[in-house]
Design an enzyme around this catalytic site. Structure first.
Site, short mmCIF file in Angstrom:
data_model
loop_
_atom_site.label_atom_id
_atom_site.label_comp_id
_atom_site.label_asym_id
_atom_site.label_seq_id
_atom_site.Cartn_x
_atom_site.Cartn_y
_atom_site.Cartn_z
N ASP A 51 0.82 -0.89 0.31
CA ASP A 51 -0.30 -0.18 -0.32
C ASP A 51 0.53 1.10 -0.26
OD1 ASP A 51 -2.05 2.15 0.76
OD2 ASP A 51 -2.40 1.41 2.51
N GLU A 129 31.96 9.68 2.66
CA GLU A 129 32.29 9.06 3.82
C GLU A 129 31.00 9.61 4.79
OE1 GLU A 129 35.58 11.83 4.16
OE2 GLU A 129 36.96 10.73 2.28
N GLU A 131 29.79 9.79 8.55
CA GLU A 131 30.20 10.01 10.13
C GLU A 131 29.10 9.80 10.97
OE1 GLU A 131 33.62 13.68 9.21
OE2 GLU A 131 31.67 14.23 9.35
N GLU A 212 36.15 10.22 15.15
CA GLU A 212 36.13 11.80 14.61
C GLU A 212 35.44 12.47 15.71
OE1 GLU A 212 36.29 13.51 12.32
OE2 GLU A 212 36.09 12.87 10.05
N GLU A 220 33.62 7.50 12.08
CA GLU A 220 33.55 7.06 10.56
C GLU A 220 34.13 6.32 10.17
OE1 GLU A 220 35.88 9.76 7.03
OE2 GLU A 220 35.03 11.17 8.85
N HIS A 269 30.46 13.77 3.71
CA HIS A 269 32.10 14.53 2.22
C HIS A 269 31.24 13.13 0.77
CE1 HIS A 269 34.43 15.83 6.05
NE2 HIS A 269 32.96 16.48 6.09
N ARG A 340 40.16 21.62 3.08
CA ARG A 340 38.86 21.26 3.75
C ARG A 340 37.78 21.97 3.76
NH1 ARG A 340 42.42 16.74 4.38
NH2 ARG A 340 40.97 14.99 3.82
N GLU A 359 35.14 16.18 -4.03
CA GLU A 359 34.61 15.56 -3.32
C GLU A 359 33.85 16.95 -2.71
OE1 GLU A 359 35.33 15.58 1.23
OE2 GLU A 359 37.12 15.79 0.41
N ARG A 361 31.84 18.17 -0.60
CA ARG A 361 31.90 18.56 0.98
C ARG A 361 30.62 18.79 1.91
NH1 ARG A 361 36.69 17.36 3.10
NH2 ARG A 361 36.07 18.47 5.40
#
Length: 474
Positions: A51, A129, A131, A212, A220, A269, A340, A359, A361
């Site tokens: 359903d 990645e 976390e 982390e 992580e 990320h 970063r 990447e 982030r």
């Protein structure tokens, strides 16, 4: 794994139950369990009825009959059930056998097909990645006269003075001091190893795990990249195994982006690249970060459409508690190599031509991975098609710590939306790139936006406990 191989696995492992699963718009798994004796090759051709009207944003009650079509390649044995159970992920079809245009997994498949139809490449690879936090206790309540939330972890730096341990054992994780310490500060090593063992048994290639930055159990575990749909499938397996392994050990895990004020939040990320057969398309020796022009256009598409993308990659009101300018999460719409603090980073360490990638982030794990990965690919492909050069549009490169720029320098950098409502406004204004090739439909996006606006309103209209601290004495 073929249907025949699944049937052989059922016999060989004496499987008693088959757990058929699908993912809703919000990224939650749902399941219907069938006795193994009732499953045969015809089941994989006809599917399992359910359903659809009982799920937000799927369909109305007068058109509620839906079909789950099992994908035998996704089968893995459930490590948590008392009775031997095989989990199989499914696509969703309408009763007449058509692909349901609001099925997240089918949208992800259409994104892969669109990539191939463009002739740009044959496969897009995604490597998230993940976390998450592991707590020992979580409590929350919202009633008309009571509003509270409380989390606790034996690792929390606020527990240096507590007595409930039969004598405090010390070795707490300092405020934002949790990046890769050894035991006994890292009290979750064995839990992560157990999660990793079960992930490997479920078919994922685990690359590493570690504690982390945040106090109170932030972890992580990284698994190897794969094609778009397979990575999203793996992420759904990942969440299921993390949640249930923690629970089995008397703990609770959450992928909520920002569960603790003042500590780093949890991101997703997302590494991305495109191949044409065995040929990596993002690598060009001598280019900026050894990136090809095609990769630069892909970056341009991601950054240009990022304000709209955040409605899918950061789809909770809590997401924007993590995405705060000047704090740990990258809100700055620029790209950079190895930096970063930029929204798009070009990894440099130990990268081969086939490992060349970008990447993004900004995303977090509140996202539905099928929708988030598909939307990111569509944005990148739009950048390639339109040759959106991020350098020409002021998106960088910025090879400085953006958090240390002067106010005048920061004023030149665009940021992602500051709230879920703003992100939804951006998605309403900028979504044509998602409609290309029929990957996303107008109907889907309208329903998705409506559901998320209701979430935003629900939070906006409710009283926050901190308002008492600010205003009770007025």
């Amino acid at each position: 794994m073929s249907v025949q191989h699944v049937m052989e696995l059922i016999d060989r492992e004496a499987i008693a139950w088959i757990d058929f699963r699908f993912t809703d718009l919000l990224g939650r798994s749902h399941h219907i369990t069938v006795p193994a004796d009732e499953v045969d090759e015809e089941t994989f051709a006809q599917g399992i009825a359910f359903d659809g009207s009982s799920l937000p944003g799927f369909c109305s009650i007068e058109e509620s009959d839906m079909v789950m079509l099992p994908d035998p390649e996704t089968a893995y044995i459930d490590p948590f059930t008392e009775h031997p159970t095989l989990i199989i992920l499914c696509d969703i079809l309408t009763p007449d056998g058509e692909v349901f245009d609001r099925d997240p997994r089918s949208i992800a498949k259409k994104a892969e097909q669109y990539l191939q139809a463009t002739g740009i490449g044959t496969a897009a690879y995604f490597g998230p990645e993940m976390e998450f936090f592991v707590f020992d206790d979580v409590r929350y309540e919202y009633t008309q006269n009571s509003y509270m939330a409380r989390v606790d972890s034996i690792e929390g730096h606020w527990n240096t003075g507590r007595q409930e341990e039969g004598g405090n054992l010390g070795f707490k994780v300092k405020h934002n001091g949790g990046y890769v310490p050894v035991q006994p500060v890292d009290s979750l090593h064995d839990l992560r190893s157990e999660i990793s063992r079960l992930l490997i048994a479920a078919g994922l290639r685990v690359e590493r795990h570690h504690h982390e930055v945040a106090t109170a159990g932030q972890c992580e575990i990284n698994f190897r990249y794969d094609t778009l749909v397979k990575s999203a499938d793996n992420l759904m397996k990942y969440k299921y195994i993390v949640h249930n392994t923690a629970r089995r050990r008397g703990k609770t895990a959450t992928f909520m982006p920002k569960p603790i004020h003042g500590e780093n939040g949890s991101g997703m990320h997302t590494h991305q690249s495109i191949f044409n057969g065995d040929q990596p398309l993002f690598y060009q020796k001598g280019g900026y970060g050894n990136m090809s022009e095609l990769a630069m256009y892909y970056i341009g598409g991601i950054l240009y459409h990022a304000p709209a993308l955040t409605a899918l990659t950061n789809p909770s009101t809590n997401s924007f508690k993590r995405l705060v300018p000047g704090y740990e999460a990258p809100v700055n719409l620029v790209f950079s190599k190895g930096n970063r603090s930029a929204a798009v980073r070009i990894p440099l360490a130990a990268v081969s031509p086939k490992g060349a990638r970008i990447e993004f982030r900004t995303p977090d794990a509140a996202a539905n991975p099928y929708l988030a990965f598909a939307a990111m690919l569509m944005a990148g492909l739009d950048g390639i098609k339109r040759k959106i050069d991020p350098r020409a549009l002021g998106y960088g490169p910025v090879d400085k710590n953006i958090y240390e720029l002067t106010p005048e320098e920061k004023a030149e950098i665009c940021c992602i939306p500051a709230s879920l409502e703003e992100a939804l406004d951006q998605l309403e204004a900028d979504h044509e790139f998602m409609l290309a090739g029929g990957v996303f439909s107008k109907s889907f996006l309208e329903h998705y936006i409506a559901i998320k606006r209701e979430e935003a309103r629900a939070v906006q209209t409710r009283i926050h406990p901190y308002e008492y601290a600010l205003y009770y004495d007025c």
